[in-house]
Design a protein around this motif. Structure first.
Motif, mmCIF file in Angstrom:
data_model
loop_
_atom_site.group_PDB
_atom_site.id
_atom_site.type_symbol
_atom_site.label_atom_id
_atom_site.label_comp_id
_atom_site.label_asym_id
_atom_site.label_seq_id
_atom_site.Cartn_x
_atom_site.Cartn_y
_atom_site.Cartn_z
ATOM 1 N N UNK A 60 0.825 -1.213 0.000
ATOM 2 C CA UNK A 60 0.000 0.000 0.000
ATOM 3 C C UNK A 60 0.856 1.258 0.000
ATOM 4 N N UNK A 61 0.356 2.269 -0.714
ATOM 5 C CA UNK A 61 0.942 3.605 -0.697
ATOM 6 C C UNK A 61 -0.181 4.550 -0.294
ATOM 7 N N UNK A 62 0.024 5.272 0.806
ATOM 8 C CA UNK A 62 -0.965 6.241 1.292
ATOM 9 C C UNK A 62 -0.327 7.614 1.305
ATOM 10 N N UNK A 63 -1.064 8.617 0.816
ATOM 11 C CA UNK A 63 -0.587 9.991 0.903
ATOM 12 C C UNK A 63 -1.638 10.830 1.614
ATOM 13 N N UNK A 64 -1.196 11.619 2.575
ATOM 14 C CA UNK A 64 -2.035 12.622 3.221
ATOM 15 C C UNK A 64 -1.683 13.954 2.584
ATOM 16 N N UNK A 65 -2.702 14.746 2.261
ATOM 17 C CA UNK A 65 -2.481 15.969 1.484
ATOM 18 C C UNK A 65 -3.544 17.016 1.793
ATOM 19 N N UNK A 66 -3.319 18.214 1.286
ATOM 20 C CA UNK A 66 -4.307 19.292 1.208
ATOM 21 C C UNK A 66 -4.032 19.978 -0.119
ATOM 22 N N UNK A 67 -5.060 20.232 -0.899
ATOM 23 C CA UNK A 67 -4.851 20.725 -2.261
ATOM 24 C C UNK A 67 -4.263 22.134 -2.335
ATOM 25 N N UNK A 68 -4.317 22.907 -1.254
ATOM 26 C CA UNK A 68 -3.736 24.246 -1.273
ATOM 27 C C UNK A 68 -2.266 24.259 -0.857
ATOM 28 N N UNK A 69 -1.745 23.132 -0.464
ATOM 29 C CA UNK A 69 -0.341 23.027 -0.038
ATOM 30 C C UNK A 69 0.549 22.887 -1.274
ATOM 31 N N UNK A 70 1.492 23.807 -1.491
ATOM 32 C CA UNK A 70 2.373 23.730 -2.665
ATOM 33 C C UNK A 70 3.166 22.417 -2.751
ATOM 34 N N UNK A 71 3.652 21.910 -1.627
ATOM 35 C CA UNK A 71 4.388 20.642 -1.658
ATOM 36 C C UNK A 71 3.469 19.489 -2.063
ATOM 37 N N UNK A 72 2.234 19.528 -1.595
ATOM 38 C CA UNK A 72 1.257 18.499 -1.993
ATOM 39 C C UNK A 72 0.958 18.606 -3.485
ATOM 40 N N UNK A 73 0.877 19.820 -3.988
ATOM 41 C CA UNK A 73 0.624 20.025 -5.411
ATOM 42 C C UNK A 73 1.754 19.453 -6.255
ATOM 43 N N UNK A 74 2.967 19.425 -5.722
ATOM 44 C CA UNK A 74 4.099 18.811 -6.423
ATOM 45 C C UNK A 74 4.096 17.292 -6.259
ATOM 46 N N UNK A 75 3.673 16.816 -5.091
ATOM 47 C CA UNK A 75 3.722 15.384 -4.792
ATOM 48 C C UNK A 75 2.580 14.611 -5.451
ATOM 49 N N UNK A 76 1.405 15.194 -5.558
ATOM 50 C CA UNK A 76 0.263 14.460 -6.124
ATOM 51 C C UNK A 76 0.502 13.964 -7.555
ATOM 52 N N UNK A 77 1.138 14.725 -8.449
ATOM 53 C CA UNK A 77 1.439 14.170 -9.779
ATOM 54 C C UNK A 77 2.399 12.975 -9.721
ATOM 55 N N UNK A 78 3.293 12.963 -8.747
ATOM 56 C CA UNK A 78 4.203 11.826 -8.560
ATOM 57 C C UNK A 78 3.384 10.598 -8.164
ATOM 58 N N UNK A 79 2.457 10.778 -7.234
ATOM 59 C CA UNK A 79 1.598 9.679 -6.797
ATOM 60 C C UNK A 79 0.686 9.237 -7.941
ATOM 61 N N UNK A 80 0.211 10.179 -8.746
ATOM 62 C CA UNK A 80 -0.620 9.841 -9.908
ATOM 63 C C UNK A 80 0.154 8.961 -10.881
ATOM 64 N N UNK A 81 1.386 9.324 -11.137
ATOM 65 C CA UNK A 81 2.226 8.525 -12.042
ATOM 66 C C UNK A 81 2.418 7.115 -11.491
ATOM 67 N N UNK A 82 2.673 7.011 -10.197
ATOM 68 C CA UNK A 82 2.827 5.715 -9.543
ATOM 69 C C UNK A 82 1.521 4.923 -9.622
ATOM 70 N N UNK A 83 0.409 5.605 -9.394
ATOM 71 C CA UNK A 83 -0.908 4.965 -9.473
ATOM 72 C C UNK A 83 -1.148 4.400 -10.880
ATOM 73 N N UNK A 84 -0.837 5.172 -11.895
ATOM 74 C CA UNK A 84 -1.022 4.715 -13.274
ATOM 75 C C UNK A 84 -0.146 3.503 -13.581
ATOM 76 N N UNK A 85 1.081 3.515 -13.052
ATOM 77 C CA UNK A 85 1.984 2.396 -13.295
ATOM 78 C C UNK A 85 1.461 1.100 -12.682
ATOM 79 N N UNK A 86 0.866 1.191 -11.498
ATOM 80 C CA UNK A 86 0.445 -0.008 -10.778
ATOM 81 C C UNK A 86 -1.064 -0.248 -10.795
ATOM 82 N N UNK A 87 -1.805 0.508 -11.579
ATOM 83 C CA UNK A 87 -3.272 0.386 -11.596
ATOM 84 C C UNK A 87 -3.738 -1.026 -11.925
#
Length: 192
Positions: A60-87
C-alpha cells in the motif's frame, strides 16, 4: 508608516497563502518505518471503504495531502504517475487521504488536474492524527502485513524513483522476512 503597512500586508499574505504548515517543520511522527499501520477506516470517493483491514495482503501507498499546499501540489502528480503504473497490479493499492478538506474542494482539484487516484476527503484530522501531528504531504509505503517500509514528508518530498523503488522492493520480499532481507541486502528502510 506606509512602509510598515506594506510589510504587514506582505507578511499577512505570505501567512495566508503559504503551504499549510505548522510551527514544527515536519511534525511528530506517530507512525514510522517498522511500525504497523494504525487501525483506521475512511470512505473513498467511489463510496467504498478504505481501512487497515482492506489493505491487508497488498503493498500500500498512502498519501495525506491538502490541495492548497504547494508541496502536496508537487507530490500528487508523482503519486498519480505511480498509481497509473500499478493500476493493473492487484497486489498494489494506492490511496490519497485529505487533511481537513472536504469532498467538493478535493473533487474540483482532482478534475482540474486530471487525477484519478482514489481518495478520501476528510473534513477533519481524525485519520491523519493517527499517523502524525503535523506536516503534509505525508507518504507511507507499507508491506502486505501492514508494516510501514518507508515514510516521506515535505522535506524533501518523495520522488517517483524513490517510491517506485520502495514498491518494487516491497513486492519482491516476503512479508515475514522483509526487514531481515532489507538489511542483508543493505537496502535501507526509509524515513524522509
Amino acid at each position: 508608516m506606509k512602509y510598515w503597512s506594506s510589510i504587514f500586508f506582505v507578511l499577512l499574505g505570505c501567512l495566508l497563502f503559504s503551504c499549510i504548515r505548522e510551527e514544527v517543520s515536519a511534525g511528530e511522527n506517530i507512525v514510522e518505518p517498522g511500525d504497523v499501520l494504525p487501525d483506521f477506516s475512511a470512505v473513498l470517493n467511489d463510496g467504498s471503504e478504505l481501512s487497515t483491514q482492506s489493505l491487508k495482503g497488498k503493498v500500500a501507498v498512502l498519501i495525506f495531502f491538502h490541495t492548497e499546499c504547494p508541496d502536496c501540489q508537487k507530490e500528487l502528480p508523482v503519486i498519480q504517475r505511480l498509481y497509473e503504473e500499478y493500476a493493473a497490479n492487484e497486489e498494489v493499492a494506492i490511496y490519497a487521504i485529505s487533511r481537513e478538506e472536504g469532498e467538493e474542494e478535493v473533487a474540483d482539484y482532482w478534475e482540474k488536474n486530471s487525477l484519478t487516484i482514489p481518495y478520501s476527503a476528510q473534513d477533519d484530522r481524525r485519520v491523519y492524527e493517527l499517523f502524525s501531528t503535523s506536516g503534509i504531504p505525508r507518504v507511507y509505503v507499507c508491506r502486505r502485513d501492514g508494516t510501514v517500509v518507508s515514510m516521506y514528508s515535505d522535506n524533501p518530498i518523495a520522488t517517483y524513483s524513490q517510491l517506485s523503488e520502495d514498491v518494487e522492493n516491497t513486492l519482491k520480499f516476503s512479508s515475514y522476512l522483509f526487514a531481515e532481507q532489507m538489511l542483508s541486502l543493505n537496502l535501507p528502510t526509509r524515513i524522509y
